[in-house]
Design a protein around this motif. Structure first.
Motif, short mmCIF file in Angstrom:
data_model
loop_
_atom_site.label_atom_id
_atom_site.label_comp_id
_atom_site.label_asym_id
_atom_site.label_seq_id
_atom_site.Cartn_x
_atom_site.Cartn_y
_atom_site.Cartn_z
N GLY A 36 0.82 -1.21 0.00
CA GLY A 36 0.00 0.00 0.00
C GLY A 36 0.85 1.26 0.00
N LEU A 37 2.04 1.16 -0.57
CA LEU A 37 2.98 2.27 -0.60
C LEU A 37 2.52 3.33 -1.59
CD1 LEU A 37 5.81 2.95 0.61
CD2 LEU A 37 6.78 1.98 -1.47
N LYS A 38 2.47 4.58 -1.15
CA LYS A 38 2.17 5.68 -2.07
C LYS A 38 3.42 5.90 -2.90
CE LYS A 38 1.13 10.56 -2.43
NZ LYS A 38 1.00 11.84 -1.74
N LEU A 39 3.30 5.71 -4.21
CA LEU A 39 4.46 5.83 -5.09
C LEU A 39 4.52 7.19 -5.76
CD1 LEU A 39 4.60 2.34 -6.84
CD2 LEU A 39 6.13 3.26 -5.10
N HIS A 40 5.74 7.67 -5.93
CA HIS A 40 6.03 8.91 -6.65
C HIS A 40 6.77 8.56 -7.93
CE1 HIS A 40 5.01 11.66 -3.27
NE2 HIS A 40 5.26 10.58 -2.57
N ASP A 41 6.76 9.48 -8.88
CA ASP A 41 7.46 9.25 -10.15
C ASP A 41 8.96 9.35 -10.00
OD1 ASP A 41 5.09 8.85 -11.54
OD2 ASP A 41 4.87 10.99 -11.98
N SER A 42 9.42 10.19 -9.05
CA SER A 42 10.86 10.34 -8.84
C SER A 42 11.11 10.72 -7.39
CB SER A 42 11.44 11.41 -9.76
OG SER A 42 11.02 12.70 -9.34
#
Length: 110
Positions: free
Chosen positions: A80-86
């Protein structure tokens, strides 16, 4: 016919899922130790590995290494990790560095 004769080897998808679940447990443990949540980014390290960079709610950072990008993405999803593009921008601003990191960075300059 014995059960060994009818058993099928694990499919690539099953292996990805097993590895991803194992890494997701580590991601969740990191989040629990650092404010109850974490965000991150999945990055290629090279042809043979992927790095999941984690930033906890308290600003602590860490990482997990996955054997493939697919495993890293799936582990992040399972956790459930909130992912970022970078790592730059919003995510990078959340990182809190301590004396250890500053000393290490200064050592690189010398």
């Amino acid at each position: 016919m014995s059960s060994a004769d009818t058993a099928t080897p694990a499919t690539p998808d099953a292996r990805v899922e097993r590895r991803a679940k194992r890494i997701a447990k580590h991601i969740n443990a990191f989040a629990a130790q650092h404010g109850g949540s974490a965000e991150g980014v999945v990055e290629y390290v090279g042809r043979t590995a992927t790095r999941i960079v984690l930033v906890g709610a308290d600003g602590a950072w860490g990482d997990q290494v996955a054997p493939t990008y697919a495993v890293g993405q799936r582990a992040a999803e399972l956790a459930g990790l909130k992912l970022h593009d970078s790592f730059e921008g919003e995510l990078g601003l959340k990182v809190r560095t301590g004396p250890y990191e500053w000393k290490r960075m200064a050592g690189i300059q010398i």
